[in-house]
Scaffold this active site. Structure first.
Site, PDB file in Angstrom:
ATOM      1  N   SER A  69     -18.989 -41.663   5.250  1.00  0.00           N
ATOM      2  CA  SER A  69     -19.569 -42.324   4.093  1.00  0.00           C
ATOM      3  C   SER A  69     -19.765 -43.817   4.371  1.00  0.00           C
ATOM      4  O   SER A  69     -20.329 -44.180   5.395  1.00  0.00           O
ATOM      5  CB  SER A  69     -18.705 -42.079   2.854  1.00  0.00           C
ATOM      6  N   ASP A 124     -21.622 -36.168   1.745  1.00  0.00           N
ATOM      7  CA  ASP A 124     -20.595 -37.142   2.103  1.00  0.00           C
ATOM      8  C   ASP A 124     -19.472 -36.501   2.925  1.00  0.00           C
ATOM      9  O   ASP A 124     -18.883 -35.493   2.524  1.00  0.00           O
ATOM     10  CB  ASP A 124     -20.023 -37.712   0.804  1.00  0.00           C
TER      11      ASP A 124
END
Length: 297
Positions: free
Chosen positions: A40, A154
């Protein structure tokens, strides 16, 4: 001779700017970063650092105002997410060109999650920005990134602090940076103006979310006292990631653990880069002091 480091950077949204402060502090204290692993926002900062563009990225990030952040959100209001997630990377790519990961001067890995197979996907080759886009697709907020037959989200969903896949050479110490730490934060130095401006920013995000769900006025009024969509989503993810991170740290304890409180700011406060970089510097100093005390005991 400098101490070599295998650096692991966690997810965390805007708090990931603190990773910049940690990297700068590592270098200033004579550490040599031999590899970077991230997911991320940790992948974004780590990948740009590995590509040699961290100074440019820091300058750009610190120049962003609240209105600039909204301009970078390419809203789509689709069933899979609120934001397309392409515009910000095109902006960054305009001054830090895309490269193949295997050609970067520092070995780098980015972690994403495949929605279909529910497995971790490690990017260690191919387009850097493709990997960063996939790794940072927050569920229900950013549309999944499509790559071959994969729908990628993510990396923090399954592994928010990816110590287990770090590229570690003999003699390296592992430095892990967790910017989602469930630890106290002293917010007394924040001004009333800053607090009010942050509320306005978050309220604007909530309005966008409500437009996304197309709620009628009666529903909106009945929900005024309830937690907003983004707060609910992020707190749910926080609880999930707490448990995962605890297990990771138990199985793969790093040599230095740098912790930044999740209460430092909201996940979407991308206009607060300068303050968050400072938070990273402070957190590193505290972690380094503990490390030195332990090794000189």
């Amino acid at each position: 001779m400098s101490t070599s480091v295998a650096l692991v950077l966690s997810s965390g949204g805007a708090r990931g700017y603190a990773h910049i402060g940690v990297i700068k502090s590592l270098e200033n204290h004579g550490f040599s970063i031999n590899s970077v692993t991230g997911c991320s926002m940790g992948a974004v900062v780590g990948g740009i650092y590995a590509a040699g563009g961290l100074d440019k990225f820091q300058e750009w990030a610190c120049s962003l105002e609240r209105t600039d952040v909204f301009k970078l959100y390419d809203f789509v209001f689709s069933s899979q997410g609120l934001i397309r997630g392409e515009r910000v990377f095109k902006q960054i790519e305009s001054y830090i060109p895309d490269q193949n990961i295997e050609d970067l001067p520092i070995p780098f890995k980015a972690l994403a999650t495949d929605l279909n197979t529910q497995k971790e996907i490690v990017f260690n080759s191919g387009s850097l920005y493709r990997a960063l886009r996939a790794s940072s697709a927050i569920p229900a907020v950013v549309k999944p990134a499509e790559f071959e037959d994969l729908e990628l989200l993510d990396g923090g969903i399954l592994n928010p602090l990816s110590i287990n896949i770090a590229h570690k050479n003999p003699g390296d110490i592992v430095v892990a940076v967790d910017v989602n730490a469930n630890i106290p934060y002293d917010a007394s130095n924040r001004t009333k103006i800053e607090i009010e401006e942050d509320k306005k920013f978050n309220n604007h995000l909530e309005k966008l979310a409500k437009n996304w769900f197309k709620k009628d006025e009666k529903q909106l009024n009945s929900e005024k006292k309830k937690m907003g969509f983004f707060d609910l989503l992020m707190k749910s993810i926080d609880m999930m990631q707490d448990r995962i991170t605890e297990n990771i740290l138990r199985q793969y304890p790093p040599d230095i653990l740098v912790q930044v409180s999740r209460s430092t700011c909201s996940t979407f406060d991308y206009y607060r880069a300068a303050k968050l970089i400072e938070e990273g510097e402070n957190a590193f100093r505290s972690a380094l002091e503990k490390y030195e005390q332990k090794n000189h005991a």
